[in-house]
Design an enzyme around this catalytic site. Structure first.
Site, PDB file in Angstrom:
ATOM      1  N   GLU A 128      -0.319  -5.970   5.408  1.00  0.00           N
ATOM      2  CA  GLU A 128       1.034  -5.902   4.842  1.00  0.00           C
ATOM      3  C   GLU A 128       1.946  -6.924   5.513  1.00  0.00           C
ATOM      4  O   GLU A 128       2.747  -7.586   4.858  1.00  0.00           O
ATOM      5  CB  GLU A 128       1.617  -4.501   5.032  1.00  0.00           C
ATOM      6  CG  GLU A 128       0.978  -3.474   4.133  1.00  0.00           C
ATOM      7  CD  GLU A 128       1.605  -2.096   4.263  1.00  0.00           C
ATOM      8  OE1 GLU A 128       1.443  -1.299   3.349  1.00  0.00           O
ATOM      9  OE2 GLU A 128       2.250  -1.827   5.284  1.00  0.00           O
TER      10      GLU A 128
ATOM     11  N   SER B 189       1.759   5.462  -1.539  1.00  0.00           N
ATOM     12  CA  SER B 189       1.860   6.257  -2.762  1.00  0.00           C
ATOM     13  C   SER B 189       2.979   5.772  -3.685  1.00  0.00           C
ATOM     14  O   SER B 189       2.934   6.010  -4.887  1.00  0.00           O
ATOM     15  CB  SER B 189       2.079   7.732  -2.404  1.00  0.00           C
ATOM     16  OG  SER B 189       3.229   7.866  -1.588  1.00  0.00           O
ATOM     17  N   THR B 190       3.986   5.089  -3.140  1.00  0.00           N
ATOM     18  CA  THR B 190       5.099   4.633  -3.975  1.00  0.00           C
ATOM     19  C   THR B 190       4.720   3.385  -4.776  1.00  0.00           C
ATOM     20  O   THR B 190       5.110   3.227  -5.937  1.00  0.00           O
ATOM     21  CB  THR B 190       6.343   4.342  -3.103  1.00  0.00           C
ATOM     22  OG1 THR B 190       6.492   5.407  -2.162  1.00  0.00           O
ATOM     23  CG2 THR B 190       7.600   4.241  -3.941  1.00  0.00           C
TER      24      THR B 190
ATOM     25  N   GLY C 116       5.855  -0.525   0.113  1.00  0.00           N
ATOM     26  CA  GLY C 116       6.535   0.717   0.471  1.00  0.00           C
ATOM     27  C   GLY C 116       6.995   0.682   1.925  1.00  0.00           C
ATOM     28  O   GLY C 116       6.867  -0.337   2.607  1.00  0.00           O
ATOM     29  N   ALA C 117       7.536   1.816   2.408  1.00  0.00           N
ATOM     30  CA  ALA C 117       8.009   1.886   3.797  1.00  0.00           C
ATOM     31  C   ALA C 117       7.952   3.330   4.280  1.00  0.00           C
ATOM     32  O   ALA C 117       7.972   4.261   3.477  1.00  0.00           O
ATOM     33  CB  ALA C 117       9.444   1.384   3.882  1.00  0.00           C
TER      34      ALA C 117
ATOM     35  N   GLY D  59       2.984   1.456   8.066  1.00  0.00           N
ATOM     36  CA  GLY D  59       1.649   1.698   8.626  1.00  0.00           C
ATOM     37  C   GLY D  59       1.230   3.150   8.597  1.00  0.00           C
ATOM     38  O   GLY D  59       0.171   3.499   9.123  1.00  0.00           O
TER      39      GLY D  59
ATOM     40  N   SER E  66       0.839  -1.211   0.000  1.00  0.00           N
ATOM     41  CA  SER E  66       0.000   0.000   0.000  1.00  0.00           C
ATOM     42  C   SER E  66       0.870   1.257   0.000  1.00  0.00           C
ATOM     43  O   SER E  66       2.067   1.195   0.260  1.00  0.00           O
ATOM     44  CB  SER E  66      -0.869   0.003   1.256  1.00  0.00           C
ATOM     45  OG  SER E  66      -1.535  -1.223   1.374  1.00  0.00           O
TER      46      SER E  66
HETATM   47  O1  LIG Z   1       0.191   1.827   5.694  1.00  0.00           O
HETATM   48  C1  LIG Z   1       0.861   2.144   4.726  1.00  0.00           C
HETATM   49  C2  LIG Z   1       2.041   1.429   4.272  1.00  0.00           C
HETATM   50  O2  LIG Z   1       2.818   0.859   5.266  1.00  0.00           O
HETATM   51  C3  LIG Z   1       2.869   2.179   3.232  1.00  0.00           C
HETATM   52  O3  LIG Z   1       3.565   1.202   2.513  1.00  0.00           O
HETATM   53  C4  LIG Z   1       3.845   3.174   3.836  1.00  0.00           C
HETATM   54  O4  LIG Z   1       3.154   4.104   4.639  1.00  0.00           O
HETATM   55  C5  LIG Z   1       4.644   3.918   2.767  1.00  0.00           C
HETATM   56  O5  LIG Z   1       3.805   4.708   2.006  1.00  0.00           O
HETATM   57  P1  LIG Z   1       4.346   5.740   0.914  1.00  0.00           P
HETATM   58  O6  LIG Z   1       4.872   4.938  -0.213  1.00  0.00           O
HETATM   59  O7  LIG Z   1       3.129   6.554   0.554  1.00  0.00           O
HETATM   60  O8  LIG Z   1       5.375   6.589   1.596  1.00  0.00           O
END
Ligand SMILES: O=C[C@H](O)[C@H](O)[C@H](O)COP(=O)(O)O
Length: 267
Positions: free
Chosen positions: A138, A64-65, A117-118, A130, A62
Site C-alpha cells: 500500500e 473491506s471498504t 482504505g484506512a 495495515g 486493500s
Molecule cells: O492492511 C489493510 C489496509 O491498510 C486497509 O486499507 C485498512 O485496514 C482499512 O480496511 P477497512 O476498509 O476494512 O477498514
C-alpha cells in the site's frame, strides 16, 4: 434489535464474500448494516468525484471498504482501457473478478491515482494503515501515485492517531528479526508490542503478501507521527511502518452525518 444486529453481523462475511465473487446477489440496502452503507457511500462518492476520465494506471488498495470502490468502477464503466495495480492478493482477486485489467506495481513508477482504505485518520490526513496486513505494498503504490484518495467510514476520523485504533501501529518485519524488533520497540516506549497471530483461519503468525510478519505496536496517542515513523523505520528488520504521513491528498468519509471530505492544502 440486538438479535437483528447479531444476525447482520453473521451475514456480513457472506456479503463481502459474495461481492468479491461478483455474484448476482445484491442485498437490498435495508439489509445492509449502517456501517456497510457508510463504507459504500464513501467509496462510491470518491470514485464518482476523483476517478480521472483520462486515467491510464490506477492503484487499488486493500480492506473491506475498497471492495465498494471496485464495485463502483466496474458498474460505472470507468475502468475500460485502464490498468489497475493492486496492493496485494485480496485486491488482485477483486479486480480480476470484476474483469478489470491488472498489472503489478513493478511495471510502473507513476500511477494517476490510488484509492485505498484506512484504519484511522487525523486532521492532517495522517493515517494508520495495515489492519489487514497489507501496508508495505500500500505504501509503495501510495508513493508512486500522483494522488492518494482514502475512503473510510466516519468512525475512522480522530484528532490524534492512536485514539480510536488502539491495537497499535502495524509494522511489517522480516520474520527472523521479529524478536529483536519487539525489544527495540519496547526501548522506544511502545506498550506491549505483539506479533500478530492468524487466529482460527491460520495457525501461528499472520504472514503478509510479502512473506513477512506483522507486529502491532500500541503507543497510546501519537503526538508526532512523522517522528515515530522515522524511529521505527530505523530498526533493523523493519520492512515498513503502517503510518502514512503526508501521503493522502483527500479522505472521503461517510456516516450518520453524511458524506464529507478532508482535502490536503496545497503547499
Ligand atoms: O492492511 C489493510 C489496509 O491498510 C486497509 O486499507 C485498512 O485496514 C482499512 O480496511 P477497512 O476498509 O476494512 O477498514
Amino acid at each position: 434489535m440486538t438479535s437483528l444486529k447479531a444476525f447482520m453481523k453473521r451475514l456480513q462475511p457472506f456479503l463481502l464474500w459474495a461481492s468479491t465473487r461478483q455474484m448476482s446477489f445484491t442485498a437490498p440496502t435495508s439489509c445492509i448494516s449502517p456501517l456497510e452503507i457508510a463504507k459504500k457511500q464513501a467509496a462510491y462518492a470518491a470514485v464518482d468525484k476523483y476517478f480521472p476520465s483520462n486515467a491510464r494506471a490506477v492503484g487499488i488498495g486493500s480492506g473491506s471498504t475498497i471492495i465498494y470502490a471496485v464495485d463502483r468502477i466496474k458498474e460505472s464503466g470507468l475502468g475500460k482501457g485502464v490498468v489497475f495495480v493492486p496492493t496485494g492478493y485480496q485486491s488482485k482477486l477483486l479486480l480480476e473478478r470484476a474483469e478489470l485489467t491488472v498489472a503489478p506495481i513493478d511495471r510502473f513508477d507513476l500511477l494517476d491515482i490510488t484509492f485505498d482504505g484506512a484504519d484511522e485518520v487525523d486532521g492532517n490526513l495522517d493515517i494508520i494503515k495495515g489492519g489487514g496486513a497489507c501496508l508495505f505494498q500500500e505504501k509503495l503504490i501510495a508513493v508512486c501515485s500522483k494522488k492518494l484518495v482514502i475512503v473510510a467510514d466516519s468512525r475512522k476520523r480522530s484528532d490524534i492517531l492512536g485514539t480510536n485504533w488502539e491495537s497499535g501501529v502495524p509494522i511489517e518485519v522480516v520474520p527472523t528479526a521479529y524478536t529483536y524488533v519487539l525489544k527495540q520497540l519496547l526501548k522506544l516506549g511502545c506498550r506491549e508490542p505483539q506479533l500478530r497471530m492468524g487466529g482460527k483461519a491460520k495457525a501461528g503468525p499472520v504472514i503478509t503478501d510479502n512473506c513477512n510478519f506483522i507486529i502491532d505496536a500500541p503507543w497510546g496517542k501519537i503526538n508526532v507521527p512523522r517522528l515515530l515513523e522515522k524511529q521505527i523505520k530505523e530498526i533493523v528488520g523493519v520492512v515498513e511502518v503502517g503510518l502514512f504521513i503526508g501521503l493522502a491528498h483527500v479522505v472521503v468519509f461517510a456516516g450518520n452525518d453524511g458524506i464529507h471530505e478532508l482535502v490536503r492544502k496545497k503547499n
